[in-house]
Scaffold this motif. Structure first.
Motif, PDB file in Angstrom:
ATOM      1  N   ILE A 300       0.751  -1.122  -0.033  1.00  0.00           N
ATOM      2  CA  ILE A 300      -0.062  -0.123  -0.103  1.00  0.00           C
ATOM      3  C   ILE A 300       0.927   1.437  -0.022  1.00  0.00           C
ATOM      4  CG2 ILE A 300      -1.770  -1.094   1.224  1.00  0.00           C
ATOM      5  CD1 ILE A 300      -1.007   0.322   3.889  1.00  0.00           C
ATOM      6  N   LYS A 301       2.130   1.016   0.027  1.00  0.00           N
ATOM      7  CA  LYS A 301       2.827   2.338   0.172  1.00  0.00           C
ATOM      8  C   LYS A 301       2.839   3.245  -0.942  1.00  0.00           C
ATOM      9  CE  LYS A 301       7.712   2.696   1.419  1.00  0.00           C
ATOM     10  NZ  LYS A 301       9.077   2.234   1.700  1.00  0.00           N
ATOM     11  N   ASP A 302       2.448   3.007  -1.998  1.00  0.00           N
ATOM     12  CA  ASP A 302       2.427   3.919  -3.211  1.00  0.00           C
ATOM     13  C   ASP A 302       1.219   4.527  -3.250  1.00  0.00           C
ATOM     14  OD1 ASP A 302       5.276   3.469  -3.982  1.00  0.00           O
ATOM     15  OD2 ASP A 302       4.621   1.955  -5.253  1.00  0.00           O
ATOM     16  N   THR A 303       0.151   4.074  -2.588  1.00  0.00           N
ATOM     17  CA  THR A 303      -1.096   4.575  -2.961  1.00  0.00           C
ATOM     18  C   THR A 303      -1.637   5.288  -1.620  1.00  0.00           C
ATOM     19  OG1 THR A 303      -1.501   2.632  -4.214  1.00  0.00           O
ATOM     20  CG2 THR A 303      -3.409   3.777  -3.251  1.00  0.00           C
ATOM     21  N   ILE A 304      -1.315   4.675  -0.181  1.00  0.00           N
ATOM     22  CA  ILE A 304      -2.405   4.958   0.966  1.00  0.00           C
ATOM     23  C   ILE A 304      -1.907   6.474   1.482  1.00  0.00           C
ATOM     24  CG2 ILE A 304      -0.394   4.731   2.645  1.00  0.00           C
ATOM     25  CD1 ILE A 304      -4.108   3.486   2.629  1.00  0.00           C
ATOM     26  N   LEU A 305      -0.674   7.153   0.964  1.00  0.00           N
ATOM     27  CA  LEU A 305      -0.453   8.592   1.514  1.00  0.00           C
ATOM     28  C   LEU A 305      -1.208   9.379   0.326  1.00  0.00           C
ATOM     29  CD1 LEU A 305       3.452   8.377   2.156  1.00  0.00           C
ATOM     30  CD2 LEU A 305       1.504   8.931   3.944  1.00  0.00           C
ATOM     31  N   ASN A 306      -1.519   9.018  -0.773  1.00  0.00           N
ATOM     32  CA  ASN A 306      -2.226   9.863  -1.879  1.00  0.00           C
ATOM     33  C   ASN A 306      -3.697   9.821  -2.043  1.00  0.00           C
ATOM     34  OD1 ASN A 306       0.559  10.647  -2.540  1.00  0.00           O
ATOM     35  ND2 ASN A 306       0.648   8.701  -3.635  1.00  0.00           N
ATOM     36  N   ILE A 307      -4.399   9.090  -1.078  1.00  0.00           N
ATOM     37  CA  ILE A 307      -5.724   9.180  -0.848  1.00  0.00           C
ATOM     38  C   ILE A 307      -6.440   9.925  -0.005  1.00  0.00           C
ATOM     39  CG2 ILE A 307      -5.757   6.830  -2.224  1.00  0.00           C
ATOM     40  CD1 ILE A 307      -6.413   5.366   0.474  1.00  0.00           C
ATOM     41  N   PRO A 308      -7.430  10.250   0.087  1.00  0.00           N
ATOM     42  CA  PRO A 308      -8.195  11.231   1.133  1.00  0.00           C
ATOM     43  C   PRO A 308      -8.407  10.427   2.432  1.00  0.00           C
ATOM     44  CG  PRO A 308      -9.303  11.518  -1.033  1.00  0.00           C
ATOM     45  CD  PRO A 308      -8.361  10.385  -1.320  1.00  0.00           C
ATOM     46  N   ASP A 309      -8.500  11.171   3.454  1.00  0.00           N
ATOM     47  CA  ASP A 309      -8.841  10.550   4.677  1.00  0.00           C
ATOM     48  C   ASP A 309     -10.265  10.095   4.546  1.00  0.00           C
ATOM     49  OD1 ASP A 309      -6.695  11.772   5.481  1.00  0.00           O
ATOM     50  OD2 ASP A 309      -7.303  13.020   7.122  1.00  0.00           O
ATOM     51  N   GLY A 310     -10.434   8.744   4.857  1.00  0.00           N
ATOM     52  CA  GLY A 310     -11.884   8.290   5.143  1.00  0.00           C
ATOM     53  C   GLY A 310     -11.882   7.081   3.799  1.00  0.00           C
ATOM     54  N   SER A 311     -10.953   7.423   2.747  1.00  0.00           N
ATOM     55  CA  SER A 311     -10.737   6.435   1.627  1.00  0.00           C
ATOM     56  C   SER A 311     -10.496   5.002   1.802  1.00  0.00           C
ATOM     57  CB  SER A 311     -10.122   7.086   0.504  1.00  0.00           C
ATOM     58  OG  SER A 311     -10.712   8.340   0.117  1.00  0.00           O
ATOM     59  N   ILE A 312     -10.760   4.156   1.214  1.00  0.00           N
ATOM     60  CA  ILE A 312     -10.446   2.647   1.515  1.00  0.00           C
ATOM     61  C   ILE A 312      -9.695   2.359   0.103  1.00  0.00           C
ATOM     62  CG2 ILE A 312     -11.080   0.568   1.502  1.00  0.00           C
ATOM     63  CD1 ILE A 312     -13.564   1.593   3.044  1.00  0.00           C
ATOM     64  N   TYR A 313      -8.628   1.503   0.333  1.00  0.00           N
ATOM     65  CA  TYR A 313      -7.793   0.741  -0.620  1.00  0.00           C
ATOM     66  C   TYR A 313      -7.982  -0.619  -0.645  1.00  0.00           C
ATOM     67  CZ  TYR A 313      -3.723  -0.868  -3.353  1.00  0.00           C
ATOM     68  OH  TYR A 313      -3.026  -1.394  -4.237  1.00  0.00           O
ATOM     69  N   GLY A 314      -8.299  -1.194  -1.469  1.00  0.00           N
ATOM     70  CA  GLY A 314      -8.416  -2.730  -1.649  1.00  0.00           C
ATOM     71  C   GLY A 314      -9.703  -3.066  -2.452  1.00  0.00           C
ATOM     72  N   PRO A 315      -9.724  -4.359  -2.314  1.00  0.00           N
ATOM     73  CA  PRO A 315      -9.200  -5.393  -1.752  1.00  0.00           C
ATOM     74  C   PRO A 315      -7.696  -5.603  -2.385  1.00  0.00           C
ATOM     75  CG  PRO A 315     -11.329  -6.357  -2.431  1.00  0.00           C
ATOM     76  CD  PRO A 315     -10.978  -4.868  -2.853  1.00  0.00           C
ATOM     77  N   TYR A 316      -6.827  -5.933  -1.598  1.00  0.00           N
ATOM     78  CA  TYR A 316      -5.531  -6.428  -2.144  1.00  0.00           C
ATOM     79  C   TYR A 316      -4.897  -7.667  -1.174  1.00  0.00           C
ATOM     80  CZ  TYR A 316      -3.714  -3.896   1.916  1.00  0.00           C
ATOM     81  OH  TYR A 316      -3.490  -3.361   3.137  1.00  0.00           O
TER      82      TYR A 316
END
Length: 693
Positions: A300-316
Motif C-alpha cells: 500500500i506504500k505507493d497509494t495510501i499517502l495519496n488518497i483522502p482521509d476516510g478513503s479505502i484501498y483494496g481488496p489487495y
C-alpha cells in the motif's frame, strides 16, 4: 454419503469392536513386556563401556535441558547436548575410578567457596562467603513438602556436579603434567622456527599435465578407500526423495476470500469508528500507531499517502490474506525524538530502596512534576534521587534521538505527539514516568491506517482434493517408478542424501523425526514408499538408500577427495619419466623450466615463494648440507629437485624454557577435547537414542 449413514447406524457396534481391539492390543503389550521373548520394553538409551544410561533418567535430563533452552527449543539439540554431557561424564568417571581418584570434602568446600562467593544466600553480614550460611541453607531445605524435596534434589545435583568437575579437573591436570614439554623439545621448536636455509630449486607443476590426460578408475578409488578406511568411514545413513502436497487454498478459495472482503467495502466506509469496526470484523486487531512512509507495507506504500482521509484501498492480497485499508488520520511526525525522564516504579525502587503502591507512586510522580516544572534545573538531581531506570540515570534521565517504535506506547506518544518542552506524567507497565520532551527532528508525513484483514481459508473440499491427490500419488509410486510417476504428474521429486540416524532436520521439510525413524526402521527397505502429515502438508517419501551399519563411503562419495590425490600421483610419475639428468640445470632443461631460488625458509613455515606450501620438500632440504642436492621429491603442487645454498642456524640459547612453555600452553588449550575424543574413539558405545527420539 451412503457409507457415512451406514457408520452412523452401526456406531455403537463399531465402538465396541474398536474398544475390544484396543484392549487386546494393550493386553498383548503388557503380557509381552513381562516376557523374555523379545517383547521386553527397551529401557536403555545407551551402553558406554558396560555402563547403562536409563531411558527415564536421560529423558528427564533432556526435558530439563529443553526448559533451560527456552520456549520452542529444538528437541534434537537438547538430546545432543545431554548426550555429549553424559558421554563425557561417564567416560571421565570410568577413567578416574580406574585410577582410584577421589575428591575430599575439603576440595568440595573450597570449590563451593569460589562458586557461591557472589550469591547473597551464602554470604555473611560482611558480604563474604560463609560455610555456616551454606550449612544453614541445606538445613532449611530438609522438609518433606514437594518444594523442599525439589530444592534438596537440585542441591544434591549441584554438589555432585561440583564433585565431578573437581575430579575431571584433577584428571586433566594429571594428564597435562605427563605431557609437559622438555627443554629438548623447546630447543627443537626454537630450531624449527629460527633455523633457516637458502635454496635453489626446479619445480615442475602438476598443472603441466592436463587432468583429462590422466585417468583415475573407479577401481583405483575403491582400493584407496579400502587402504585408508578411517578417513572414509561414515555412520549409518539413508537417502530419500519426496514429493510434497501442500494444504494451500485453491484458486476458487482465493476468489471466495477476495469476494468476502470486498463485501465489507460499504460497511467499512460508513463506519464512524474504523478501529472498532476492525476489532469486530478483522482477523487482526487494530493498530493505533502512526506509520511513517518508510514503514508502510509495500502493498500500500505507493497509494495510501495519496488518497483522502476516510478513503479505502483494496481488496489487495498480502501472502495468504485479503485486506481493506482505510486512512484514519494523517499528520507530520518526527522521525526521531529526544527526551529525559524520571521513572517511579511500582513495588521496590532500587534507587531509594522504598516499596510503593500504585497510588503512592502516582502521588510521588505528580509531586516531582510540580517541582521540576517550577525549576527545570532540579531535574537531574531528581533523577539521581528517585529514578528507577538504571539505563538512564548516569545521563540525567536522558534518551538521545530514539526512533518512533523504540519506546513503549505511552512514552512514545508523549515524546512524538506533544511539543518540544512539554512535561507530564505518563503511566507504562514499568511505572510512572515524569517526561520532558527535549527535541524532535526530521518531520515526515505519517498516517494512521485501519486495516480489515481476512485469512484466505482452505475449504474442506480443497483439503479433501489435496488428500486424495497425495493418496493417489502414493499408491502409484508404490506400484511404479517414483520419478516417472512424479514427472508424469508434473511434480518435483526432491532428493535428500546422507541423513543420519539422529538427524532431525530434513531440507525442504524441516524437523521431522517420524520420516527418519521410518527410513531407519527394521521394516523399511530401499524402494519403500510412505506418506506423512507434515506442517499442513502431505509428504510422500521413497527410501532410495539405506546403510544401518558403519561403512565406507562409496566411490562416488569419495571421488572428489580421492581423485585429485591419485591423479597427482600419476602426474608425478609421468613427470619423473620425462626428466633426464641429475643436476638442477639438467632437470630444468629437460622440462623447459627455470631454476629458481628461495631464501630464509623455516620448517615452521614451509612456504616456497612461487610454488606454495611444501612441508615435505622443505623438510627434505633441511636434511642436506650446504652444496648438497636432493633427489626428485613429489610435493603438494609438483615434482621438485632442491639444492641447498646455505644453512643459517640460529644462535644457541642458554635456556629454551620459553619455547617449552609455549608448547605446553598450546597443548593445554586443546587437551580436554583431545582426551575426550580419544576416550570416545576407544570406547565400546551402544547408542540407542534413535529408538526414543
Amino acid at each position: 454419503m451412503a457409507i457415512l449413514n451406514s457408520i452412523r447406524k452401526r456406531g455403537v457396534f463399531l465402538i465396541i469392536i474398536i474398544a475390544l481391539a484396543l484392549f487386546a492390543f494393550v493386553l498383548d503389550g503388557v503380557i509381552n513386556s513381562k516376557t523374555g521373548g523379545g517383547g521386553e520394553i527397551e529401557n536403555t538409551v545407551a551402553v558406554i563401556n558396560g555402563k547403562e544410561l536409563s531411558r527415564e533418567d536421560f529423558m528427564g535430563k533432556v526435558e530439563n535441558q529443553q526448559r533451560a533452552l527456552g520456549p520452542g527449543a529444538n528437541t534434537a539439540r537438547a538430546v545432543q547436548m545431554v548426550w555429549d554431557r553424559e558421554l563425557r561424564t561417564v567416560l571421565m568417571e570410568q577413567q578416574t575410578e580406574a585410577l582410584g581418584m577421589t575428591v575430599s570434602q575439603e576440595e568440595i568446600n573450597e570449590q563451593l567457596s569460589l562458586v557461591l562467593a557472589n550469591n547473597p544466600t551464602f554470604q555473611d553480614e560482611n558480604g563474604l562467603y560463609s560455610e555456616a550460611k551454606m550449612i544453614e541453607y541445606v538445613a532449611s531445605i530438609q522438609g518433606n513438602d514437594p518444594a523442599s524435596r525439589q530444592q534438596l534434589q537440585a542441591w544434591n545435583d549441584f554438589i555432585e556436579s561440583t564433585r565431578e568437575g573437581i575430579l575431571q579437573s584433577n584428571y586433566m591436570n594429571m594428564v597435562r603434567g605427563g605431557l609437559a614439554s622438555t627443554l629438548a623439545e623447546g630447543e627443537q621448536q626454537y630450531r624449527f622456527e629460527n633455523d633457516k636455509i637458502n635454496i635453489e630449486y626446479v619445480y615442475v607443476p602438476y598443472t603441466k599435465i592436463a587432468d583429462e590426460d590422466v585417468t583415475v578408475s573407479e577401481a583405483e578409488i575403491g582400493q584407496y578407500i579400502k587402504a585408508n578406511p578411517k578417513q572414509f568411514e561414515v555412520d549409518p545413513l539413508v537417502d530419500i526423495q519426496y514429493v510434497m502436497f501442500e494444504e494451500k487454498p485453491s484458486d476458487e478459495d482465493i476468489e471466495a476470500g477476495k469476494a468476502e472482503v470486498a463485501s465489507q467495502l460499504d460497511a467499512f466506509a460508513a463506519a464512524e469508528d474504523a478501529g472498532a469496526y476492525v476489532g469486530e470484523n478483522s482477523d487482526n486487531s487494530y493498530n493505533d500507531n502512526w506509520v511513517l512512509e518508510s514503514n508502510l507495507p509495500v502493498a500500500i506504500k505507493d497509494t495510501i499517502l495519496n488518497i483522502p482521509d476516510g478513503s479505502i484501498y483494496g481488496p489487495y492480497q498480502v501472502d495468504n490474506t485479503f485486506n481493506l485499508s482505510k486512512v484514519v488520520a494523517r499528520r507530520q511526525l518526527a522521525d526521531s525524538a529526544e527526551a529525559r525522564h524520571i521513572l517511579i516504579p511500582l513495588g521496590l525502587n532500587p534507587t531509594d530502596s522504598i516499596t510503593r503502591t500504585p497510588e503512592q507512586a502516582r502521588f510521588l510522580a505528580d509531586s516531582i512534576l510540580t517541582v521540576v516544572k517550577a525549576n527545570k534545573s532540579k531535574f537531574a538531581d531528581m533523577v539521581t534521587q528517585f529514578s528507577g531506570d538504571p539505563g538512564s540515570i548516569e545521563k540525567g534521565g536522558k534518551y538521545e534521538w530514539f526512533a518512533y517504535n523504540r519506546m513503549v506506547a505511552p512514552f512514545r506518544d508523549f515524546s512524538f505527539e506533544g511539543e518540544v518542552g512539554d512535561m507530564g506524567v505518563v503511566e507504562t507497565r514499568f511505572g510512572y514516568h515524569i517526561i520532558e520532551v527535549l527535541g524532535q527532528k526530521d518531520f515526515k508525513p505519517a498516517v494512521k491506517v485501519a486495516t480489515v484483514t481476512r485469512n484466505i481459508e482452505t475449504t474442506e473440499k480443497t483439503l479433501t482434493d489435496i488428500f486424495s491427490t497425495a493418496a493417489k500419488f502414493e499408491d502409484a509410486a508404490r506400484n511404479g517408478e517414483f520419478n516417472t510417476v512424479a514427472e508424469d504428474g508434473g511434480y518435483d521429486a526432491k532428493p535428500v542424501n546422507k541423513i543420519g540416524e539422529l538427524d532431525a532436520n530434513i531440507p525442504g521439510i524441516g524437523d521431522n523425526r517420524a520420516i527418519i525413524n521410518w527410513a531407519f526402521g527394521d521394516e523399511s527397505k530401499v524402494g519403500d514408499v510412505s506418506r506423512f502429515d507434515v506442517n499442513n502438508s502431505y509428504v510422500v517419501v521413497q527410501l532410495t538408500r539405506k546403510s544401518t551399519e558403519k561403512a565406507l563411503q562409496s566411490v562416488a562419495e569419495a571421488s572428489s577427495i580421492v581423485t585429485p590425490i591419485l591423479r597427482n600421483k600419476k602426474k608425478a610419475q609421468k613427470i619423473r619419466e620425462g626428466i633426464s639428468g641429475t643436476t638442477l640445470q639438467d632437470v630444468a632443461s629437460s622440462q623447459n623450466e627455470q631454476v629458481k631460488s628461495a631464501s630464509a625458509l623455516t620448517r615452521s613455515n614451509p612456504t616456497i615463494a612461487g610454488a606454495g606450501t611444501e612441508p615435505a620438500v622443505v623438510g627434505a632440504a633441511f636434511g642436506k648440507a650446504a652444496g648438497e642436492s636432493t633427489s626428485l621429491i613429489d610435493g603438494e603442487n609438483g615434482v621438485y629437485m632442491v639444492k641447498v645454498l646455505a644453512v643459517n642456524k640460529a644462535p644457541d640459547l642458554e635456556n629454551y624454557a620459553t619455547f617449552a612453555n609455549t608448547l605446553n600452553a598450546n597443548a593445554s588449550g586443546a587437551i580436554s577435547n583431545r582426551i575426550f575424543e580419544a576416550l570416545k574413539s576407544a570406547a565400546d558405545i551402544e547408542d540407542n537414542r534413535a529408538k526414543f527420539y
